[in-house]
Structure formats: structure tokens, C-alpha cells
Enzyme design. Sequence first.
Site, PDB file in Angstrom:
ATOM      1  N   SER A  15       4.137 -16.106   3.261  1.00 16.29           N
ATOM      2  CA  SER A  15       5.466 -15.907   3.841  1.00 16.29           C
ATOM      3  C   SER A  15       5.477 -14.645   4.704  1.00 16.29           C
ATOM      4  CB  SER A  15       6.488 -15.761   2.709  1.00 16.29           C
ATOM      5  OG  SER A  15       7.761 -15.480   3.249  1.00 16.29           O
ATOM      6  N   ASN A  64       3.555  -2.757   7.277  1.00 13.42           N
ATOM      7  CA  ASN A  64       4.651  -3.322   8.053  1.00 13.42           C
ATOM      8  C   ASN A  64       5.983  -2.817   7.525  1.00 13.42           C
ATOM      9  OD1 ASN A  64       6.569  -5.602   6.973  1.00 13.42           O
ATOM     10  ND2 ASN A  64       4.627  -5.920   5.902  1.00 13.42           N
ATOM     11  N   ARG A  65       6.899  -2.666   8.455  1.00 10.73           N
ATOM     12  CA  ARG A  65       8.276  -2.298   8.101  1.00 10.73           C
ATOM     13  C   ARG A  65       9.206  -3.209   8.897  1.00 10.73           C
ATOM     14  NH1 ARG A  65      10.022   0.781  12.032  1.00 10.73           N
ATOM     15  NH2 ARG A  65      11.728   1.668  10.820  1.00 10.73           N
ATOM     16  N   ASN A 126      11.246 -14.571  -3.329  1.00 11.06           N
ATOM     17  CA  ASN A 126      10.720 -13.240  -3.059  1.00 11.06           C
ATOM     18  C   ASN A 126      11.563 -12.238  -3.847  1.00 11.06           C
ATOM     19  OD1 ASN A 126       9.885 -10.838  -1.997  1.00 11.06           O
ATOM     20  ND2 ASN A 126      10.421 -11.317   0.127  1.00 11.06           N
ATOM     21  N   CYS A 129      12.590  -8.059  -2.642  1.00  5.83           N
ATOM     22  CA  CYS A 129      13.613  -7.603  -1.702  1.00  5.83           C
ATOM     23  C   CYS A 129      14.324  -6.402  -2.298  1.00  5.83           C
ATOM     24  CB  CYS A 129      14.690  -8.663  -1.502  1.00  5.83           C
ATOM     25  SG  CYS A 129      14.119 -10.196  -0.850  1.00  5.83           S
ATOM     26  N   THR A 192       3.257  -7.179  -0.903  1.00  7.62           N
ATOM     27  CA  THR A 192       2.792  -5.887  -0.389  1.00  7.62           C
ATOM     28  C   THR A 192       3.139  -4.769  -1.385  1.00  7.62           C
ATOM     29  OG1 THR A 192       4.886  -5.671   0.780  1.00  7.62           O
ATOM     30  CG2 THR A 192       3.043  -6.506   2.052  1.00  7.62           C
ATOM     31  N   GLY A 211      -3.306  -6.517   3.706  1.00  8.11           N
ATOM     32  CA  GLY A 211      -4.624  -6.509   4.335  1.00  8.11           C
ATOM     33  C   GLY A 211      -5.755  -6.199   3.372  1.00  8.11           C
ATOM     34  N   SER A 261      -2.008 -11.351   6.467  1.00  8.85           N
ATOM     35  CA  SER A 261      -2.422 -10.394   7.502  1.00  8.85           C
ATOM     36  C   SER A 261      -3.618 -10.881   8.305  1.00  8.85           C
ATOM     37  CB  SER A 261      -2.753  -9.042   6.857  1.00  8.85           C
ATOM     38  OG  SER A 261      -1.627  -8.559   6.167  1.00  8.85           O
TER      39      SER A 261
HETATM   40  C1  LIG Z   1       4.299  -8.714   8.821  1.00  2.43           C
HETATM   41  C2  LIG Z   1       4.499  -9.172   7.404  1.00  2.43           C
HETATM   42  C3  LIG Z   1       5.713  -9.759   7.029  1.00  2.43           C
HETATM   43  C4  LIG Z   1       5.908 -10.195   5.708  1.00  2.43           C
HETATM   44  N1  LIG Z   1       7.079 -10.797   5.372  1.00  2.43           N
HETATM   45  C5  LIG Z   1       7.228 -11.326   4.115  1.00  2.43           C
HETATM   46  C6  LIG Z   1       8.387 -12.064   3.777  1.00  2.43           C
HETATM   47  O1  LIG Z   1       9.291 -12.282   4.590  1.00  2.43           O
HETATM   48  N2  LIG Z   1       8.474 -12.548   2.507  1.00  2.43           N
HETATM   49  C7  LIG Z   1       7.483 -12.372   1.569  1.00  2.43           C
HETATM   50  O2  LIG Z   1       7.611 -12.855   0.435  1.00  2.43           O
HETATM   51  N3  LIG Z   1       6.361 -11.688   1.886  1.00  2.43           N
HETATM   52  C8  LIG Z   1       6.207 -11.168   3.122  1.00  2.43           C
HETATM   53  N4  LIG Z   1       5.056 -10.513   3.448  1.00  2.43           N
HETATM   54  C9  LIG Z   1       3.999 -10.366   2.430  1.00  2.43           C
HETATM   55  C10 LIG Z   1       2.927 -11.451   2.586  1.00  2.43           C
HETATM   56  O3  LIG Z   1       3.449 -12.744   2.347  1.00  2.43           O
HETATM   57  C11 LIG Z   1       1.748 -11.215   1.624  1.00  2.43           C
HETATM   58  O4  LIG Z   1       2.179 -11.416   0.290  1.00  2.43           O
HETATM   59  C12 LIG Z   1       1.170  -9.811   1.736  1.00  2.43           C
HETATM   60  O5  LIG Z   1       1.104  -9.428   3.086  1.00  2.43           O
HETATM   61  C13 LIG Z   1      -0.244  -9.723   1.134  1.00  2.43           C
HETATM   62  O6  LIG Z   1      -1.108 -10.662   1.707  1.00  2.43           O
HETATM   63  P1  LIG Z   1      -2.049 -10.383   2.993  1.00  2.43           P
HETATM   64  O7  LIG Z   1      -2.853  -9.143   2.693  1.00  2.43           O
HETATM   65  O8  LIG Z   1      -2.860 -11.628   3.123  1.00  2.43           O
HETATM   66  O9  LIG Z   1      -1.130 -10.164   4.142  1.00  2.43           O
HETATM   67  C14 LIG Z   1       4.865 -10.034   4.755  1.00  2.43           C
HETATM   68  C15 LIG Z   1       3.652  -9.443   5.148  1.00  2.43           C
HETATM   69  C16 LIG Z   1       3.460  -9.013   6.446  1.00  2.43           C
HETATM   70  C17 LIG Z   1       2.139  -8.380   6.820  1.00  2.43           C
END
Ligand SMILES: Cc1cc2nc3c(=O)[nH]c(=O)nc-3n(C[C@H](O)[C@H](O)[C@H](O)COP(=O)(O)O)c2cc1C
Length: 279
Positions: A15, A64-65, A126, A129, A192, A211, A261
Site C-alpha cells: 500500500s 517518506n513524509r 492500516n 495512522c 515503516t 527500504g 520501495s
Molecule cells: C511512499 C510511501 C507511501 C506509503 N504509503 C502507505 C500507505 O498509504 N498505507 C500503508 O499501509 N503503508 C504505506 N507505506 C508503507 C508500505 O506499504 C510498506 O509497508 C513499507 O514501505 C515497507 O516496505 P518497503 O520497504 O518494501 O517499502 C508507504 C511507503 C512508502 C515508501
Amino acid sequence: MGKALNLRTPIVIASGPGGFGEYLNVSSVDWSYVGAYTLKTVTLNPKSGNKPPRMYASKEFLINRIGLENPGFDGLRKMVEDGTIDKLASIVPLILSLGGDSFDEYVEITKLCRPFLDKFIAVEYNFSCPNVHHGGLSIMVDREEWRRLLKAIRTETDAFIIAKLGIESGFVEEMARIVSSEGWDGVTVINTIRGLMVNSEGQTVLGGLSGPALYPIALRAVYEVRKALPDIYIIASGGVYAPEQVREMLRFGANAVSVGSALFHDESVLNEMGKEFSR
Ligand SMILES: Cc1cc2nc3c(=O)[nH]c(=O)nc-3n(C[C@H](O)[C@H](O)[C@H](O)COP(=O)(O)O)c2cc1C
């Protein structure tokens, strides 16, 4: 054995990074190798998110923010009514991600989505939040309130429901036990983690860390949850960039593995990951 999603491959789009299906236009990806696509989290009211820049990348991590930018329930309903969701779902099975700023918002959005939940193979909640009732912390911090929320959501829907667990409010296996005891079908571990970096202009950046740096933490979380709960459905999330990592996550107990990521790095890795599992 608990309920399972029976995906065509165990590769899931996480997501957020995949927005609302934007990556489905990427022609370098063979979507038959992807088991499911999780949409960005939708909250009851639209959110415009934080001002840019919203993402900082290094080799080891990404911060990310974004601030949960999303079109709110009305935006989601429009995507259902204009056929966007059906069109996306005809390419790859979709998982809906829902979030909220309070107990009532989570329950309310669940009720509102009920008429079209059959368009999705699962709903991921999620719980990371920021929660207004808890001074901006996740609703998971108050365990009893969170348990009440899990119960309330379970009562509202028969859909396959998955709790996405952040790991900053306690041991992940303990939280997964609570999820399972409330009759939920699965967990996604992890989200994250709060990070801080100083950018090239010397400014302090606070955001969510994802990441490569997240990978061993996510792997350990999968390991601990599987040890505690042999039957729960687990989607692994965190720092998965290569097929070997998919294999490792599965070996330590994941049922599916999400990729977030890494999409910003090279989305065609989805082909390499999915190929070996496609039936
Ligand atoms: C740019 C960005 C936006 C994200 N937005 C959401 C979100 O809207 N809802 C959510 O549950 N997780 C969100 N995540 C978390 C990711 O779904 C994921 O759980 C987290 O980034 C760890 O996995 P990765 O290292 O493969 O990115 C976001 C991550 C990134 C990098």
C-alpha cells in the site's frame, strides 16, 4: 489452517508506493506474475498530505513524509462508480487499504465500503495512522481500545480482513495474537518505522523509514509471528528488493510478500520475483 488468499503468485504490491493502480500502466511488468495489488490507504475524509519534498532516498533506506494523501471515501466511491476499480481488478486482484484518525472513523469507513467490498479480495487496515485521540500516536498504543476496534470492525464485515501492524508499540507477535483472537484473517508485518535524517540543505526530516534497512527487522517480525501463530495468514512487508528475499520471507513463515520501495528503484524486479512462483 486459517483462511488463505490463494493468490496466483505470492508477490503483492504494498500500500502506498503503487498509489491507486498507477503502476498497472508500466509495460515492463508482466502483471500475471503479481498476486495482488494493495491500493493506497483511504481515510474517511480526503487528506492533502504534507508539502513536498516528501521522499528522500539513499542506498540503504528511504524516508517518506507523504502524510497519507488520499481522496477520502468519496474519491474511492467515485473510482468504484466510474468503473476504475473494476478495470484495475480485471488486471490484478486488489486489496483495499483503509485507515482512520479515530475509532469512529475506522468503523464508519468500513460500513460505507460494505456495498462494494466484494470487488476486493481483502481489506487491509492500516493501524499506523496517527490517531487524534492519542495525541498523534497509532491507535494500537492503547491496547484495550484497539482490541475494541478490532472487534467492532470484525462485526461489520465478513470480508478477509488483515491488520497491518506497526512495530513501535510493542512486540509484534503479541499484537498479532490480539488480531487473531478477535477473529481476523491475517496480518501484514511490518509498516515503516519512524526515522530522522538531515537532508542536503541541512534540514531535519522526520518521516517513515522503508527500504533495504527495514528488511532484517521485517524478517524477524515474520519469524516471531509465525512462531506464535502457526495458522494466521501473513503478508511480509519491509525492504524486499530481490527474489532471494521473497524466498527467505516465505521460508520463515510468510504466505505472501509485499514490495513497496523497490518499485521506485526498478519495478521490473516484480517479473523476476513472480516468475518462479507462477503456476
Ligand atoms: C511512499 C510511501 C507511501 C506509503 N504509503 C502507505 C500507505 O498509504 N498505507 C500503508 O499501509 N503503508 C504505506 N507505506 C508503507 C508500505 O506499504 C510498506 O509497508 C513499507 O514501505 C515497507 O516496505 P518497503 O520497504 O518494501 O517499502 C508507504 C511507503 C512508502 C515508501
